[in-house]
Design a protein around this motif. Structure first.
Motif, PDB file in Angstrom:
ATOM      1  N   GLY A 262       0.788  -1.225   0.000  1.00  0.00           N
ATOM      2  CA  GLY A 262       0.000   0.000   0.000  1.00  0.00           C
ATOM      3  C   GLY A 262       0.820   1.275   0.000  1.00  0.00           C
ATOM      4  O   GLY A 262       0.259   2.365  -0.081  1.00  0.00           O
ATOM      5  N   GLY A 275      -3.919   3.449   1.127  1.00  0.00           N
ATOM      6  CA  GLY A 275      -3.051   2.509   0.423  1.00  0.00           C
ATOM      7  C   GLY A 275      -3.041   1.146   1.088  1.00  0.00           C
ATOM      8  O   GLY A 275      -3.003   0.115   0.411  1.00  0.00           O
ATOM      9  N   THR A 276      -3.099   1.125   2.427  1.00  0.00           N
ATOM     10  CA  THR A 276      -3.152  -0.146   3.147  1.00  0.00           C
ATOM     11  C   THR A 276      -4.430  -0.904   2.820  1.00  0.00           C
ATOM     12  O   THR A 276      -4.414  -2.130   2.631  1.00  0.00           O
ATOM     13  CB  THR A 276      -3.056   0.103   4.664  1.00  0.00           C
ATOM     14  OG1 THR A 276      -1.810   0.733   4.963  1.00  0.00           O
ATOM     15  CG2 THR A 276      -3.161  -1.199   5.435  1.00  0.00           C
TER      16      THR A 276
END
Length: 321
Positions: A262, A275-276
């Motif tokens: 991410g 992003g994670t």
């Protein structure tokens, strides 16, 4: 090639690499999604979507806590064991109601995380060493509490938490989405989030600037433990059994993968919550696509390892520049 042309080529390369680091996971997720739909016409069916959400929710919960830890330039290898401990403990207290059992599980997760955080913050043990020792001890404790075999769970409230849906979306996914939103707000909008990032960027400078480094470190590991415990409760509710010998295995690796893919660098100083989320969904889609096409699990692990190497390389390139 002239010096000017060489400099221009380097700038173009850096610009491309920066775009890949910022948006690569989202582009990869979109491409993989289209591939999955193209290969399986039933991939978008309500049943399959619910299955994917059920499977990704616990991993994403753990990954959100891991992202905070990695943002401080740390690592938490104990989260998989904390998942197992919560899975072993929650059935023991269901007779007092789901709320009480959940409270006990989350409290144990908080204690486990606080122990690891205290070792890192106050005794300055390396995070990988502190949490590795905790991983081994907590996993053993979970197996002692549960016994040698899996224990079935029949509590309707817990099973509902692990299997019911709201507006067609699993309750587990709703809870995880709320946690992701809360973590994102903390990182982006609070003093604690700014301190966390500053500590990950330069711990010594943060200490000299008067930031509460120890308190922040202790808190992020505690939060990581709580989220891992919540994931363990979800896994028990969805699987209708407590089996700490197998539940939570490799969860720490899956969480680290989601965080790194991410875009959160292992060197700390940044936390990419969205992003994670995308990284966890991306890794889940890869596993789903390969599994649905009867690819052996060993090959799936090789693919995941290659993705991790590429993500870490991109992260190091950015840190070098």
């Amino acid at each position: 090639m002239s010096t000017l042309a060489w400099t221009g080529a380097l700038r173009d390369r850096d610009r491309l690499l920066r775009l890949l680091q910022e948006y690569g996971v989202y582009a990869a997720l979109a491409v993989l999604f289209l591939v999955a739909v193209g290969l399986n016409s039933d991939f978008l069916s309500a049943g399959n979507v619910r299955i994917q959400l059920f499977q990704v929710a616990p991993t994403l919960l753990v990954a959100l806590g891991m992202a905070l830890v990695i943002g401080t330039e740390g690592i938490d290898l104990s989260v998989g064991a904390v998942v197992a401990l919560a899975a072993a403990v929650v059935p023991l207290y269901l007779g007092y109601g789901l709320a009480f059992a959940l409270l006990i599980a989350l409290a144990l997760g908080a204690v486990s995380g606080a122990v690891g955080g205290a070792m890192v913050a106050f005794t300055r043990v390396q995070p990988i060493v502190a949490t590795l020792s905790l991983m081994i001890g907590v996993r053993g404790l979970a197996e002692i509490v549960n016994g040698d075999s899996a224990k079935p769970v029949t509590d309707t409230a817990l099973l509902s938490l692990g299997s019911d849906s709201l507006a067609g979306i699993p309750l587990m996914a709703w809870i995880t989405a709320l946690v992701a939103l809360a973590v994102g707000l903390v990182v982006r909008r609070t003093t604690f989030g700014r301190r966390l990032v500053a500590i990950g960027d330069n711990r010594q400078a943060s200490r000299l600037a008067g930031l509460p480094v120890r308190r922040v470190l202790l808190t992020v590991y505690l939060v990581s433990g709580v989220l891992a415990a919540l994931a363990g409760v979800m896994i028990v509710g969805h699987g209708a059994e407590a089996d700490p010998a197998n539940q939570g295995l490799n969860m720490e690796l899956n969480a680290i993968t989601a965080v790194v893919v991410g875009g959160t660098p292992l060197t700390g100083g940044r936390v990419r919550v969205l992003g994670t989320v995308a990284g966890a969904l991306f890794m889940q889609l890869i596993t789903a696509v390969l599994t649905q096409h009867n690819v052996p699990n060993s090959y799936t692990q090789i693919v995941e390892a290659a993705i991790i190497c590429c993500a870490v390389y991109a992260s190091q390139e950015r840190g070098t520049r």
